[in-house]
Design a protein around this motif. Structure first.
Motif, PDB file in Angstrom:
ATOM      1  N   PRO A 279       0.858  -1.190   0.000  1.00 12.54           N
ATOM      2  CA  PRO A 279       0.000   0.000   0.000  1.00 12.54           C
ATOM      3  C   PRO A 279       0.897   1.243   0.000  1.00 12.54           C
ATOM      4  O   PRO A 279       1.649   1.456   0.955  1.00 12.54           O
ATOM      5  CB  PRO A 279      -0.794  -0.114   1.308  1.00 12.54           C
TER       6      PRO A 279
ATOM      7  N   GLU B 103      -9.334  -4.683   6.130  1.00 12.18           N
ATOM      8  CA  GLU B 103      -9.854  -3.322   6.158  1.00 12.18           C
ATOM      9  C   GLU B 103     -11.310  -3.234   5.726  1.00 12.18           C
ATOM     10  O   GLU B 103     -12.020  -2.314   6.087  1.00 12.18           O
ATOM     11  CB  GLU B 103      -9.002  -2.412   5.260  1.00 12.18           C
ATOM     12  N   THR B 104     -11.765  -4.168   4.916  1.00 13.56           N
ATOM     13  CA  THR B 104     -13.145  -4.133   4.444  1.00 13.56           C
ATOM     14  C   THR B 104     -14.053  -5.004   5.293  1.00 13.56           C
ATOM     15  O   THR B 104     -15.245  -5.109   5.010  1.00 13.56           O
ATOM     16  CB  THR B 104     -13.222  -4.610   2.986  1.00 13.56           C
TER      17      THR B 104
ATOM     18  N   SER C  52     -11.438   0.984  -3.462  1.00 16.12           N
ATOM     19  CA  SER C  52     -10.198   0.924  -2.679  1.00 16.12           C
ATOM     20  C   SER C  52      -9.579  -0.467  -2.662  1.00 16.12           C
ATOM     21  O   SER C  52      -8.482  -0.648  -2.141  1.00 16.12           O
ATOM     22  CB  SER C  52     -10.476   1.367  -1.241  1.00 16.12           C
TER      23      SER C  52
ATOM     24  N   ASN D  38      -1.300  -1.173  -4.034  1.00 20.64           N
ATOM     25  CA  ASN D  38      -2.599  -0.558  -3.755  1.00 20.64           C
ATOM     26  C   ASN D  38      -2.387   0.925  -3.478  1.00 20.64           C
ATOM     27  O   ASN D  38      -1.441   1.302  -2.794  1.00 20.64           O
ATOM     28  CB  ASN D  38      -3.255  -1.248  -2.550  1.00 20.64           C
TER      29      ASN D  38
ATOM     30  N   ASP E  43      -4.868   3.068  -2.190  1.00 22.29           N
ATOM     31  CA  ASP E  43      -5.897   3.637  -1.331  1.00 22.29           C
ATOM     32  C   ASP E  43      -5.776   3.262   0.135  1.00 22.29           C
ATOM     33  O   ASP E  43      -6.166   4.039   0.997  1.00 22.29           O
ATOM     34  CB  ASP E  43      -7.285   3.184  -1.825  1.00 22.29           C
ATOM     35  N   ARG E  44      -5.286   2.093   0.442  1.00 16.14           N
ATOM     36  CA  ARG E  44      -5.290   1.606   1.815  1.00 16.14           C
ATOM     37  C   ARG E  44      -4.044   2.022   2.598  1.00 16.14           C
ATOM     38  O   ARG E  44      -3.040   2.423   2.015  1.00 16.14           O
ATOM     39  CB  ARG E  44      -5.434   0.079   1.821  1.00 16.14           C
TER      40      ARG E  44
ATOM     41  N   SER F 272      -2.853  -0.118   5.192  1.00 14.82           N
ATOM     42  CA  SER F 272      -2.522  -1.318   5.953  1.00 14.82           C
ATOM     43  C   SER F 272      -1.047  -1.682   5.764  1.00 14.82           C
ATOM     44  O   SER F 272      -0.295  -0.980   5.081  1.00 14.82           O
ATOM     45  CB  SER F 272      -3.418  -2.474   5.519  1.00 14.82           C
TER      46      SER F 272
END
Length: 201
Positions: free
Chosen positions: A53, A85-86, A104, A130, A132-133, A135
């Protein structure tokens, strides 16, 4: 980088139960000029596909957004991941470029160069990015499946039975790794096939 193998002591949780294997990595990505050094990564056998990320490694939101738009425009291959996260919530598969920008869960395939973990140089590798995240950077089974890995309690007196991960890519196995495996766990390396044994130089 000079290490001949990867050796990581488990970082305990704040609850004192369990823990994780954290270490540092360095690399370059094919879509960014600047190298990354001393990035904290998690060795995660429960992760199928390694992911970086970019927020986590300090890239600003505007830059991440521009890089994501570029990947979408250039039709860079991507995966949809749900992750912690989701909360396991599944995303509707995005169709339009606008939907992809809003999603995301997308991670895009890139190449990673000058790659090293815990002071050990590793081969160039595909990695998913990624934008957007926030983590953790995860080193998952797409990379780990090519390593010889041992996890257990160290028998070294100074480590008082700490849990240690000891690992080395199959194509980089060495006498130093064999010696450390015995010194840490009292284990003698025994490859499953002649190819692995022939790599122990």
């Amino acid at each position: 980088m000079t290490n001949k193998f990867i050796r990581i002591k488990q970082t305990p949780t704040k609850f004192g139960i369990g823990g994780s294997f954290l270490t540092t990595a360095s690399f370059r990505l094919d879509n960014l000029e600047a190298p990354f050094t001393k990035v904290i990564v998690k060795i995660d056998t429960g992760c199928s596909v390694s992911t970086i990320p970019l927020f986590k490694v300090g890239i600003k939101e505007r830059v991440c957004s521009n890089l994501k738009a570029k990947d979408i425009m250039e039709k860079i291959p991507y995966l949809i991941s749900y992750g912690v996260e989701t909360g396991g919530e599944k995303h509707k598969s995005p169709k339009s470029d606008e939907e992809k920008m809003e999603c995301s869960a997308l991670k895009f395939k890139h190449m990673m160069f000058d790659f090293g973990i815990a002071g050990m140089s590793l081969a160039d590798s595909e990695i998913f990015v990624n934008y957007d995240r926030k983590s953790n950077v995860l080193i998952g089974m797409d990379i780990l499946e090519n390593w010889d890995i041992h996890i257990g309690k160290s028998i070294k007196p100074e480590e008082e039975g700490q849990t240690v991960l000891l690992a080395c890519p199959y194509n980089q196995l060495s006498e130093e790794y064999r010696s450390e495996l015995y010194g840490t766990f009292g284990t003698v390396f025994s490859g499953d096939n002649s190819d692995n044994k022939s790599m122990m130089k």
